[in-house]
Design a protein around this motif. Structure first.
Motif, PDB file in Angstrom:
ATOM      1  N   ASN A 132     -38.788  54.845  20.555  1.00  0.00           N
ATOM      2  CA  ASN A 132     -38.340  56.006  21.327  1.00  0.00           C
ATOM      3  C   ASN A 132     -37.317  55.635  22.402  1.00  0.00           C
ATOM      4  OD1 ASN A 132     -39.631  58.057  19.988  1.00  0.00           O
ATOM      5  ND2 ASN A 132     -41.472  57.986  21.263  1.00  0.00           N
ATOM      6  N   ILE A 133     -37.442  54.447  22.960  1.00  0.00           N
ATOM      7  CA  ILE A 133     -36.485  54.038  23.994  1.00  0.00           C
ATOM      8  C   ILE A 133     -35.094  53.860  23.385  1.00  0.00           C
ATOM      9  CG2 ILE A 133     -35.909  52.277  25.707  1.00  0.00           C
ATOM     10  CD1 ILE A 133     -38.896  51.632  25.910  1.00  0.00           C
ATOM     11  N   PHE A 175     -42.028  36.500  25.530  1.00  0.00           N
ATOM     12  CA  PHE A 175     -42.322  37.639  26.404  1.00  0.00           C
ATOM     13  C   PHE A 175     -42.669  37.223  27.829  1.00  0.00           C
ATOM     14  CE2 PHE A 175     -43.531  40.497  22.598  1.00  0.00           C
ATOM     15  CZ  PHE A 175     -42.197  40.701  22.346  1.00  0.00           C
ATOM     16  N   VAL A 204     -43.130  50.378  21.095  1.00  0.00           N
ATOM     17  CA  VAL A 204     -42.763  51.351  22.129  1.00  0.00           C
ATOM     18  C   VAL A 204     -41.241  51.501  22.168  1.00  0.00           C
ATOM     19  CG1 VAL A 204     -42.542  49.734  24.075  1.00  0.00           C
ATOM     20  CG2 VAL A 204     -43.363  52.060  24.497  1.00  0.00           C
ATOM     21  N   LEU A 205     -40.528  50.526  21.604  1.00  0.00           N
ATOM     22  CA  LEU A 205     -39.066  50.536  21.669  1.00  0.00           C
ATOM     23  C   LEU A 205     -38.422  51.594  20.787  1.00  0.00           C
ATOM     24  CD1 LEU A 205     -38.547  46.690  21.699  1.00  0.00           C
ATOM     25  CD2 LEU A 205     -37.858  48.251  23.514  1.00  0.00           C
ATOM     26  N   VAL A 217     -44.588  45.177  32.186  1.00  0.00           N
ATOM     27  CA  VAL A 217     -44.278  45.062  30.757  1.00  0.00           C
ATOM     28  C   VAL A 217     -45.301  44.174  30.051  1.00  0.00           C
ATOM     29  CG1 VAL A 217     -42.615  44.202  29.069  1.00  0.00           C
ATOM     30  CG2 VAL A 217     -41.818  45.523  31.031  1.00  0.00           C
ATOM     31  N   TYR A 277     -48.956  49.501  23.846  1.00  0.00           N
ATOM     32  CA  TYR A 277     -48.142  50.103  22.781  1.00  0.00           C
ATOM     33  C   TYR A 277     -47.534  49.082  21.830  1.00  0.00           C
ATOM     34  CZ  TYR A 277     -48.639  54.293  25.587  1.00  0.00           C
ATOM     35  OH  TYR A 277     -49.151  55.348  26.271  1.00  0.00           O
ATOM     36  N   GLY A 278     -47.658  47.791  22.143  1.00  0.00           N
ATOM     37  CA  GLY A 278     -47.006  46.790  21.308  1.00  0.00           C
ATOM     38  C   GLY A 278     -45.498  46.902  21.442  1.00  0.00           C
ATOM     39  N   THR A 279     -44.797  46.137  20.631  1.00  0.00           N
ATOM     40  CA  THR A 279     -43.336  46.151  20.719  1.00  0.00           C
ATOM     41  C   THR A 279     -42.755  47.474  20.222  1.00  0.00           C
ATOM     42  OG1 THR A 279     -43.214  45.105  18.541  1.00  0.00           O
ATOM     43  CG2 THR A 279     -43.176  43.649  20.440  1.00  0.00           C
ATOM     44  N   GLY A 311     -47.602  47.439  29.439  1.00  0.00           N
ATOM     45  CA  GLY A 311     -46.826  48.098  28.374  1.00  0.00           C
ATOM     46  C   GLY A 311     -47.058  47.471  27.009  1.00  0.00           C
ATOM     47  N   LEU A 312     -46.837  46.150  26.918  1.00  0.00           N
ATOM     48  CA  LEU A 312     -46.998  45.471  25.630  1.00  0.00           C
ATOM     49  C   LEU A 312     -48.420  45.532  25.093  1.00  0.00           C
ATOM     50  CD1 LEU A 312     -44.572  42.436  26.065  1.00  0.00           C
ATOM     51  CD2 LEU A 312     -44.455  44.154  24.267  1.00  0.00           C
ATOM     52  N   GLU A 370     -46.000  55.326  20.455  1.00  0.00           N
ATOM     53  CA  GLU A 370     -47.012  56.251  20.960  1.00  0.00           C
ATOM     54  C   GLU A 370     -47.852  56.791  19.797  1.00  0.00           C
ATOM     55  OE1 GLU A 370     -43.812  56.183  21.799  1.00  0.00           O
ATOM     56  OE2 GLU A 370     -43.495  56.627  23.927  1.00  0.00           O
ATOM     57  N   GLU A 424     -39.436  45.605  15.100  1.00  0.00           N
ATOM     58  CA  GLU A 424     -38.270  45.315  14.249  1.00  0.00           C
ATOM     59  C   GLU A 424     -38.538  45.685  12.785  1.00  0.00           C
ATOM     60  OE1 GLU A 424     -39.216  43.434  16.768  1.00  0.00           O
ATOM     61  OE2 GLU A 424     -37.419  43.596  18.022  1.00  0.00           O
TER      62      GLU A 424
END
Lengths: 576, 77
Positions: free
Chosen positions: A249-250, A488, A246-247, A234, A242-244, A238-239, A276, A320
């Motif tokens: 789609n999750i 993080f 990415v959340l 992560v 895609y940065g934060t 990941g971070l 993405e 956010e």
């Protein structure tokens, strides 16, 4: 000497005090909350003379430890009426730490109508009258101060929102690129505005620097710590990619992406605003997919987002904010959201509170759902100019709901609920309810374990284990917020066994201390209890640790989940 | 025996060189693990596996019309 700088805006005097023994070993949130709890009368008006605004770098800020450059700010919040701590990247924490300033306390309010600035240097702090930069946005203030004082100057500033004392006003801190990071939540910008301080500049020329008690031990612990950050998927991959965001789609997939002012859990336009798509757009337009909010950050979750002509549009473009104007206001054009983000940075508005306020405003019929252009217009022409409508929206989601008679108002302690629906991600609902800060996802980020499979797995749709999960994370977070570390680091800390011991080793090497893991947990517990005691003394009760009614009565699709914790189950959070 | 059809959604870097969303026909009784391996992933790459929006174990059998979503280990906040 480690010292406290004190500024009295009533008398326009300053002083330098030795760090009292009771505050030795405290930094960041532990220190701001200890000072606010000791010196601010809990029932005072947050914008009156008895409130104090406190800045404190973390315990490890200014050292070579990765990701240790966070600055805490604390005060009584004019938004929640309770205690507040925010923390932020940028360059200020490391400069203050190198100047051996443990805390800067601003107290009192000026007698007249004049405005001021503060100049922090190795000689202490000086108050100066300010006129030229009044009314300007944060970007212009930073540019002007860099021209005047040099590129290296540290800047902590408020925009027009703070000058107007709007309860969504944040405090902006210059980042290494000369752009902005935000002490975002709870209206601390209004507190700074009430003290009539437009900005602080920091000059660390001649700073004595940091003294490490055991440099060799520090270096070896720091290596282990950095390796853990880089090794975890992560924080290591990941971070940075895609940065934060990415959340999007999750959370959409999990049915926890609050949509249309918390009416649904999924957003049809999710692919247009997701991490993405944002990554591909940034790369195609010559922006930067990776960017650190402070020197020494190895995670680099931030980014620089350009417009279609390749010109800077915004940076620090977070999930956010994108969720708030995107899914929650049904805006599916990323460029509109980016422009609004930039304007909020410039005006000095918390982009979570403001985005949720727009969602409530759309529900009230003030503007159409999904109308990004009208959001931009209202930001510039209503909030920016201080019209009555602008001041209502700039006072947050609760203010909009009360003014327009809306019942679906997602707040706890009058602070807007961020980007995770508590009905379908139940652990975060416990954090929203119980955090002394009001609804704040960062206070105990159960999304890690509820959704991301970090630190184990607790089913997000069931009640089992959520109170304990939120409690453990809130205790750990309070301690981490005191070290100057970015939150993080919790991702590797939850999964990689060497990570947390290395952090404690760095603290011990820095101060020549003998802290254990239990001591750090004890610190986290003390911070939370200190903060809660302030809130209770300010007049809050257990009834303030609740979600709004509609979360119980309105099921959220696709799982048709409702908030079903009893009051007793929520209150058990405080059994520690 | 009739086959079943599921929808597969991929996220983050799992999309690179593959797809965002695709339908796939499976033999009845196929589970998440078989689909993941069939797409050329290693099981150790999997961060989050969801079936119809809920976290699923690798041995969960798939049914007609299910949506299988696969995420690498990513996060934010």
């Amino acid at each position: 000497m480690n010292k406290i700088l004190r500024v009295n805006m009533h008398d326009l005097t300053t002083s330098i005090e030795a760090l009292p023994p009771e505050w030795a070993g405290l930094g960041g949130r532990a220190l701001t909350s200890a000072i606010v709890a000791k010196e601010v009368p809990p029932t005072c008006h947050a914008l009156g003379p008895d409130n104090k605004l406190v800045f404190a770098p973390g315990l490890l800020s200014g050292t070579a430890a990765s990701n240790s450059g966070r600055l805490s700010a604390g005060a009584k919040s004019p938004l929640t009426g309770g205690i507040k701590e925010c923390n932020v990247g940028g360059t200020a924490a490391q400069m203050l730490a190198r100047l051996r300033i443990n805390a800067l306390i601003v107290e009192g309010t000026p007698k007249g109508d004049g405005w001021y600035s503060l100049r922090v240097s190795k000689d202490g702090v000086a108050i100066q009258e300010e006129a030229g930069l009044l009314g300007l946005g944060n970007f212009a203030v930073i540019d002007a101060l860099q021209s005047l004082l040099g590129k290296k100057t540290g800047v902590i500033a408020i925009g027009p929102a703070g000058e107007m004392k709007l309860t969504s006003a944040n405090i902006s801190v210059k980042d290494p690129s000369g752009k902005i990071r935000s002490l975002g939540r709870g209206g601390l910008g209004a507190v700074m505005g009430s003290k009539r301080i437009k900005f602080l500049s920091i000059d660390d020329e001649g700073a004595p620097g940091i003294q490490i008690a055991d440099p060799e031990k520090f270096k070896s612990a720091s290596r282990i710590f950095t390796k853990a950050l880089m090794d975890h998927p992560v924080s290591g991959q990941g971070l940075p990619t895609y940065g934060t965001n990415v959340l999007v789609n999750i959370l959409h997939e999990a049915g926890g992406l609050p949509t249309r002012n918390f009416t649904y859990g999924q957003f049809d336009g999710h692919e247009q605003i997701c991490g993405e798509t944002m990554h591909d757009t940034i790369v195609a337009r010559g922006g930067k997919p990776r960017h650190g909010c402070h020197a020494g950050c190895v995670i680099q979750c931030s980014q620089v987002y350009n417009d279609k002509d390749g010109q800077y549009l915004t940076s620090g473009f977070e999930y956010e904010t994108i969720w708030g104007l995107g899914a929650n206001c049904c805006i599916s054009t990323l460029d509109d959201i980016a422009l609004a983000d930039n304007i909020m940075d410039d005006l000095g508005l918390d982009s979570i509170e403001t985005a949720v306020a727009f969602g409530v405003a759309m529900e009230a019929g003030i503007l159409p759902w999904g109308d990004g252009k009208e959001v931009v217009r209202i930001l510039r022409e209503e909030i920016g100019r201080g019209t009555a409508l602008g001041r209502v929206i700039g006072s947050g989601a609760g203010a909009v709901g009360r003014t327009y008679g809306v019942t679906r108002v997602p707040t706890v302690k009058n602070q807007a609920i961020p980007a995770y629906d508590p009905r379908s991600v139940k652990g975060i609902g416990i954090t929203y309810c119980t955090s002394p800060m009001g609804a704040d996802h960062t206070a105990g980020y159960t999304i890690a374990t509820n959704i991301l499979n970090v630190g184990g797995q607790v089913d997000p749709l069931k009640k089992d284990g959520q109170v304990e999960l939120s409690r453990n994370l809130q205790i750990a977070t309070a301690a981490i917020d005191s070290t100057g570390m970015c939150i993080f680091i919790a991702f590797p800390a939850l999964d990689i066994p060497e990570c947390l011991p290395a952090l404690i080793d760095m603290l011990n090497a820095r101060f020549g201390a003998q802290l254990t893991g239990d001591d750090v947990v004890g610190l986290g517990k003390r911070i939370l209890k200190t903060e809660r005691a302030f809130n209770l003394a300010a007049g809050m009760t257990a009834a303030d640790d609740r979600l709004p009614e509609f979360f119980r009565t309105d099921p959220v699709a696709p799982h048709q989940a409702v908030w079903d914790f009893t009051n007793e189950e929520i209150d058990a959070f405080w059994n520690f | 025996m009739a086959t079943i059809t599921i929808t597969i959604k991929l996220f983050a870097h799992f999309r690179n060189g593959r797809f965002k969303e695709a339908a796939q026909r499976l033999d009845p009784g196929a589970d998440c693990r078989q689909v993941i391996l069939g797409l050329g992933f290693r099981l150790s790459e999997m961060g989050i596996v969801m079936v119809n929006g809920q976290h699923a174990p690798l041995d969960q059998p798939l049914n007609e019309g299910d949506t299988l979503a696969l995420f690498p280990l990513v996060g934010g906040g």
